[in-house]
Design a protein around this motif. Structure first.
Motif, PDB file in Angstrom:
ATOM      1  N   LEU A  89       9.680 -12.656  16.446  1.00 28.62           N
ATOM      2  CA  LEU A  89      11.178 -12.412  16.361  1.00 28.62           C
ATOM      3  C   LEU A  89      11.653 -11.502  14.993  1.00 28.62           C
ATOM      4  O   LEU A  89      12.467 -10.498  15.292  1.00 28.62           O
ATOM      5  CB  LEU A  89      12.224 -13.388  16.029  1.00 28.62           C
ATOM      6  CG  LEU A  89      12.061 -14.427  17.527  1.00 28.62           C
ATOM      7  CD1 LEU A  89      12.988 -15.698  17.179  1.00 28.62           C
ATOM      8  CD2 LEU A  89      12.689 -13.722  18.638  1.00 28.62           C
ATOM      9  N   ASN A  90      10.967 -11.638  14.001  1.00 32.78           N
ATOM     10  CA  ASN A  90      10.919 -10.786  12.911  1.00 32.78           C
ATOM     11  C   ASN A  90      10.574  -9.421  13.105  1.00 32.78           C
ATOM     12  O   ASN A  90      11.061  -8.610  12.576  1.00 32.78           O
ATOM     13  CB  ASN A  90      10.603 -11.436  11.603  1.00 32.78           C
ATOM     14  CG  ASN A  90      11.151 -12.650  11.089  1.00 32.78           C
ATOM     15  OD1 ASN A  90      12.339 -13.002  11.098  1.00 32.78           O
ATOM     16  ND2 ASN A  90      10.409 -13.568  10.468  1.00 32.78           N
ATOM     17  N   SER A  97       6.844  -4.940  18.758  1.00 33.66           N
ATOM     18  CA  SER A  97       6.533  -5.827  19.966  1.00 33.66           C
ATOM     19  C   SER A  97       5.047  -6.262  19.977  1.00 33.66           C
ATOM     20  O   SER A  97       4.094  -5.345  19.678  1.00 33.66           O
ATOM     21  CB  SER A  97       7.091  -5.185  21.159  1.00 33.66           C
ATOM     22  OG  SER A  97       6.899  -6.282  22.020  1.00 33.66           O
ATOM     23  N   VAL A  98       4.810  -7.367  20.332  1.00 37.13           N
ATOM     24  CA  VAL A  98       3.410  -7.764  20.512  1.00 37.13           C
ATOM     25  C   VAL A  98       3.193  -7.653  22.081  1.00 37.13           C
ATOM     26  O   VAL A  98       2.028  -8.178  22.284  1.00 37.13           O
ATOM     27  CB  VAL A  98       3.267  -9.163  20.013  1.00 37.13           C
ATOM     28  CG1 VAL A  98       3.182  -9.096  18.332  1.00 37.13           C
ATOM     29  CG2 VAL A  98       3.932 -10.404  20.344  1.00 37.13           C
ATOM     30  N   ASP A 105       2.695   1.452  21.792  1.00 43.89           N
ATOM     31  CA  ASP A 105       3.859   2.525  21.382  1.00 43.89           C
ATOM     32  C   ASP A 105       4.124   2.387  19.975  1.00 43.89           C
ATOM     33  O   ASP A 105       4.348   1.273  19.366  1.00 43.89           O
ATOM     34  CB  ASP A 105       5.163   1.942  22.242  1.00 43.89           C
ATOM     35  CG  ASP A 105       4.949   2.169  23.815  1.00 43.89           C
ATOM     36  OD1 ASP A 105       4.190   3.160  24.048  1.00 43.89           O
ATOM     37  OD2 ASP A 105       5.926   1.572  24.406  1.00 43.89           O
ATOM     38  N   THR A 106       4.566   3.690  19.514  1.00 47.72           N
ATOM     39  CA  THR A 106       4.997   3.650  17.983  1.00 47.72           C
ATOM     40  C   THR A 106       6.343   4.125  17.920  1.00 47.72           C
ATOM     41  O   THR A 106       6.717   4.987  18.727  1.00 47.72           O
ATOM     42  CB  THR A 106       3.950   4.766  17.227  1.00 47.72           C
ATOM     43  OG1 THR A 106       4.356   4.850  16.004  1.00 47.72           O
ATOM     44  CG2 THR A 106       3.929   6.112  18.092  1.00 47.72           C
ATOM     45  N   THR A 129      15.139   0.444  15.291  1.00 49.08           N
ATOM     46  CA  THR A 129      14.147   0.922  14.463  1.00 49.08           C
ATOM     47  C   THR A 129      14.642   0.865  13.155  1.00 49.08           C
ATOM     48  O   THR A 129      15.578   1.804  12.864  1.00 49.08           O
ATOM     49  CB  THR A 129      13.543   2.201  14.984  1.00 49.08           C
ATOM     50  OG1 THR A 129      13.209   1.952  16.437  1.00 49.08           O
ATOM     51  CG2 THR A 129      12.265   2.750  14.096  1.00 49.08           C
ATOM     52  N   THR A 130      13.994   0.369  12.139  1.00 49.57           N
ATOM     53  CA  THR A 130      14.298   0.366  10.999  1.00 49.57           C
ATOM     54  C   THR A 130      13.164   0.454   9.779  1.00 49.57           C
ATOM     55  O   THR A 130      12.005  -0.082  10.377  1.00 49.57           O
ATOM     56  CB  THR A 130      15.103  -1.078  10.038  1.00 49.57           C
ATOM     57  OG1 THR A 130      14.324  -2.080  10.645  1.00 49.57           O
ATOM     58  CG2 THR A 130      16.560  -1.003  11.016  1.00 49.57           C
ATOM     59  N   PRO A 131      13.219   0.989   8.669  1.00 47.41           N
ATOM     60  CA  PRO A 131      12.161   1.252   7.997  1.00 47.41           C
ATOM     61  C   PRO A 131      11.235  -0.223   7.505  1.00 47.41           C
ATOM     62  O   PRO A 131      12.032  -1.036   7.157  1.00 47.41           O
ATOM     63  CB  PRO A 131      12.262   2.215   6.755  1.00 47.41           C
ATOM     64  CG  PRO A 131      13.878   1.986   6.900  1.00 47.41           C
ATOM     65  CD  PRO A 131      14.343   1.665   7.983  1.00 47.41           C
ATOM     66  N   LEU A 132      10.100  -0.008   7.420  1.00 43.71           N
ATOM     67  CA  LEU A 132       9.418  -1.346   6.883  1.00 43.71           C
ATOM     68  C   LEU A 132       9.093  -1.212   5.256  1.00 43.71           C
ATOM     69  O   LEU A 132       9.020  -2.332   4.896  1.00 43.71           O
ATOM     70  CB  LEU A 132       7.752  -1.442   7.768  1.00 43.71           C
ATOM     71  CG  LEU A 132       8.224  -1.650   9.409  1.00 43.71           C
ATOM     72  CD1 LEU A 132       6.889  -1.439  10.045  1.00 43.71           C
ATOM     73  CD2 LEU A 132       8.815  -3.049   9.511  1.00 43.71           C
TER      74      LEU A 132
END
Length: 336
Positions: A89-90, A97-98, A105-106, A129-132
């Motif tokens: 979920l995190n 996604s797993v 997909d990227t 989509t947010t920066p990691l």
């Protein structure tokens, strides 16, 4: 008869405007604040009544799926399963996604990054989509700090330039060339412009999105268009995220330009409405009344040209005339 009714309507509107001007400022502000809070409370009540049963139904469904999985797979440790689900979920919050269908997909190819940058500076911000990394978050702060006001400037300037073609010219043409009333022309023009905006940026794009996105209904697509162009950006519907999306980079870039052009047209509609409201005196109902007894020195404009009664050219011309008249003395001016 129509003129009498029109005059009565104008008189009633002027009476309302005069009453709003006579109202004390704090009373007007209090009315607006209370109305706004009541509007928020009403929205919270309605959305809570609608969505709470669906949330409880989904939660019970997930709990049942989890219990059935543990019953079938008795060797699985429940605490480890909870930890695994928490990690999944995190990761899903960052668009990772797993699942097997989306594992390859990227989210950071150039087209997707371009789409993310546009949603960042336009304040749409889907949040899908947010920066990691910390460096990516720091860059987003710097990029948005410059990009948000720059984007607002570009959109506003473009909308103002379009108003000269889309708003002012048609209104002036029908008023001057055709002899129609300016108030009547502005009403018809705004309705036509609003309908064109609804068709070109909501109805037609929603039909296109509902065809491209397999899991979207027409209502879902229309909802996405409205949420995006209003810069709300909830992020529950993001285009181009389905498995094996055809021409995904091109699709993302096209959606980016759709958002930018749509935001320009939204500003165009708002500015056109504001001009029409000024013409019909509707802004006097909500704007604060102007007090003539206020100290004019506190509200002096930076470039106040009213103090200069005559232009420089006219002053020079007048001085030249005085010099010329003084140099050509008549007989009547000679002292005897």
């Amino acid at each position: 008869m129509h003129r009498i009714q029109h005059k009565r309507g104008c008189l009633s509107l002027e009476a309302v405007c005069c009453s709003s001007r006579a109202m004390k400022p704090w009373v007007l502000i209090s009315i607006f604040v209370v109305s706004y809070v009541c509007y928020l409370l009403l929205g919270a009540l309605v959305i809570s009544i609608i969505e709470k049963p669906y949330e409880e139904s989904l939660r019970s469904k997930l709990q049942k799926l989890k219990a059935d999985f543990l019953d079938v797979n008795s060797c699985v440790n429940e605490s480890k399963l909870e930890t695994f689900l928490q990690e999944v979920l995190n990761a899903n919050k960052y668009g990772v996604s797993v699942l097997r269908d989306a594992a390859n997909d990227t989210n950071w190819d150039f087209a997707t990054a371009f789409f993310f940058a546009s949603t960042l500076v336009t304040t749409v911000g889907y949040g899908y989509t947010t920066p990691l990394s910390d460096s990516g978050k720091a860059f987003c702060i710097f990029f948005a700090m410059i990009g948000v006001p720059f984007t607002m400037l570009v959109l506003t300037v473009t909308a103002q330039r379009l108003m000269a073609i889309v708003t002012y010219k048609p209104i002036d043409y029908f008023q001057i060339q055709r002899g129609y009333s300016r108030r009547c022309v502005t009403k018809v023009h705004f309705v036509i412009l609003l309908l064109l905006m609804l068709a070109l940026f909501f109805l037609i794009p929603a039909a296109i999105f509902s065809i491209i996105e397999d899991s979207w209904t027409y209502l879902d697509a229309f909802y996405f268009c409205f949420i995006s162009l209003c810069t709300i950006g909830l992020g529950d519907y993001v285009p181009g995220e389905q498995y094996q999306q055809k021409l995904r980079p091109l699709y993302k870039i096209c959606v980016t330009f759709y958002l930018l052009i749509g935001l320009v047209n939204m500003l165009l509609i708002l500015q056109t409405f504001h001009k029409a409201a000024d013409l019909h005196g509707l802004t006097d109902l909500v704007l604060m009344p102007h007090h003539e007894d206020e100290d004019e020195g506190d509200h002096e404009r930076i470039l106040d040209t009213s103090s200069f009664q005559k232009p420089v050219e006219s002053m020079e011309t007048e001085v030249q005339k005085q010099l010329n008249s003084a140099s050509h003395t008549g007989y009547s001016s000679i002292n005897r």
